[in-house]
Design a protein around this motif. Sequence first.
Motif, PDB file in Angstrom:
ATOM      1  N   ARG A   1      -9.810   7.689  -6.537  1.00 48.87           N
ATOM      2  CA  ARG A   1      -9.032   8.906  -6.758  1.00 48.87           C
ATOM      3  C   ARG A   1      -9.573   9.653  -7.971  1.00 48.87           C
ATOM      4  NH1 ARG A   1      -3.217   6.362  -8.852  1.00 48.87           N
ATOM      5  NH2 ARG A   1      -3.950   5.638 -10.905  1.00 48.87           N
TER       6      ARG A   1
ATOM      7  N   VAL B   1      -9.336   2.675  -6.934  1.00 51.86           N
ATOM      8  CA  VAL B   1      -7.919   2.379  -6.738  1.00 51.86           C
ATOM      9  C   VAL B   1      -7.741   1.032  -6.043  1.00 51.86           C
ATOM     10  CG1 VAL B   1      -5.791   3.116  -5.611  1.00 51.86           C
ATOM     11  CG2 VAL B   1      -7.342   4.827  -6.589  1.00 51.86           C
TER      12      VAL B   1
ATOM     13  N   SER C   1      -3.552  -0.287 -12.703  1.00 51.72           N
ATOM     14  CA  SER C   1      -2.535   0.766 -12.714  1.00 51.72           C
ATOM     15  C   SER C   1      -1.733   0.854 -11.419  1.00 51.72           C
ATOM     16  CB  SER C   1      -3.190   2.125 -12.987  1.00 51.72           C
ATOM     17  OG  SER C   1      -4.177   2.400 -12.006  1.00 51.72           O
ATOM     18  N   VAL C   2      -2.228   0.238 -10.336  1.00 49.19           N
ATOM     19  CA  VAL C   2      -1.526   0.342  -9.049  1.00 49.19           C
ATOM     20  C   VAL C   2      -1.083  -1.014  -8.505  1.00 49.19           C
ATOM     21  CG1 VAL C   2      -2.863   2.413  -8.525  1.00 49.19           C
ATOM     22  CG2 VAL C   2      -3.564   0.214  -7.550  1.00 49.19           C
TER      23      VAL C   2
ATOM     24  N   MET D   1       1.321   3.541  -0.531  1.00 47.37           N
ATOM     25  CA  MET D   1       1.623   3.809  -1.941  1.00 47.37           C
ATOM     26  C   MET D   1       3.130   3.908  -2.115  1.00 47.37           C
ATOM     27  SD  MET D   1      -1.376   6.597  -2.771  1.00 47.37           S
ATOM     28  CE  MET D   1      -0.629   7.862  -1.756  1.00 47.37           C
TER      29      MET D   1
ATOM     30  N   LEU E   1       5.754   5.765  -6.437  1.00 45.61           N
ATOM     31  CA  LEU E   1       4.763   6.690  -6.971  1.00 45.61           C
ATOM     32  C   LEU E   1       5.216   7.313  -8.284  1.00 45.61           C
ATOM     33  CD1 LEU E   1       3.610   8.242  -3.610  1.00 45.61           C
ATOM     34  CD2 LEU E   1       2.091   7.237  -5.316  1.00 45.61           C
TER      35      LEU E   1
ATOM     36  N   ASP F   1      -0.017   9.282 -10.686  1.00 43.34           N
ATOM     37  CA  ASP F   1      -0.764   8.993  -9.465  1.00 43.34           C
ATOM     38  C   ASP F   1      -1.283  10.267  -8.811  1.00 43.34           C
ATOM     39  OD1 ASP F   1       1.687   6.485  -8.765  1.00 43.34           O
ATOM     40  OD2 ASP F   1      -0.359   6.150  -9.485  1.00 43.34           O
TER      41      ASP F   1
ATOM     42  N   TYR G   1      -7.418  11.789  -3.393  1.00 42.06           N
ATOM     43  CA  TYR G   1      -7.755  10.423  -2.992  1.00 42.06           C
ATOM     44  C   TYR G   1      -8.873  10.451  -1.969  1.00 42.06           C
ATOM     45  CZ  TYR G   1      -3.804   8.481  -5.502  1.00 42.06           C
ATOM     46  OH  TYR G   1      -2.942   8.084  -6.497  1.00 42.06           O
TER      47      TYR G   1
END
Length: 123
Positions: free
Chosen positions: A38, A48, A64-65, A84, A87, A91, A95
């Motif tokens: 992303r 990601v 981070s995800v 996802m 959110l 974010d 992407y």
Amino acid sequence: QVQLVESGGGLVQPGGSLRLSCVASGRTFSSFGMGWFRQPPGKEREAVAAISWSDGAITYYADSVKGRFTISRDNAKNTVYLQMNSLKPEDTAVYYCVTRRDSGMPVSAYDYWGQGTQVTVSS
């Protein structure tokens, strides 16, 4: 020639969910790792998530995800997904679906990418 076509982006409120899809063509899908990068506004592109070839038994997530995003693949449909959840405004990004020329997982580098899909998280 490898082609990647993403879909599923859009505007969502903080705490909401989206599922991105990427349909691949041009080679045997199941033989190659797939991933998502992303690019937030004004920032560099970042990894990601990624998934290994064949059954996708190995996955990678950016810190981070982790715990919020899930990558999966459906070899019968030549499609990789990014679910996802929870959110956050951070974010927000374009992407990109990515893959490598070899079978490895595209964690730090890739050779092919799609046109990108915009995800905006805002109230």
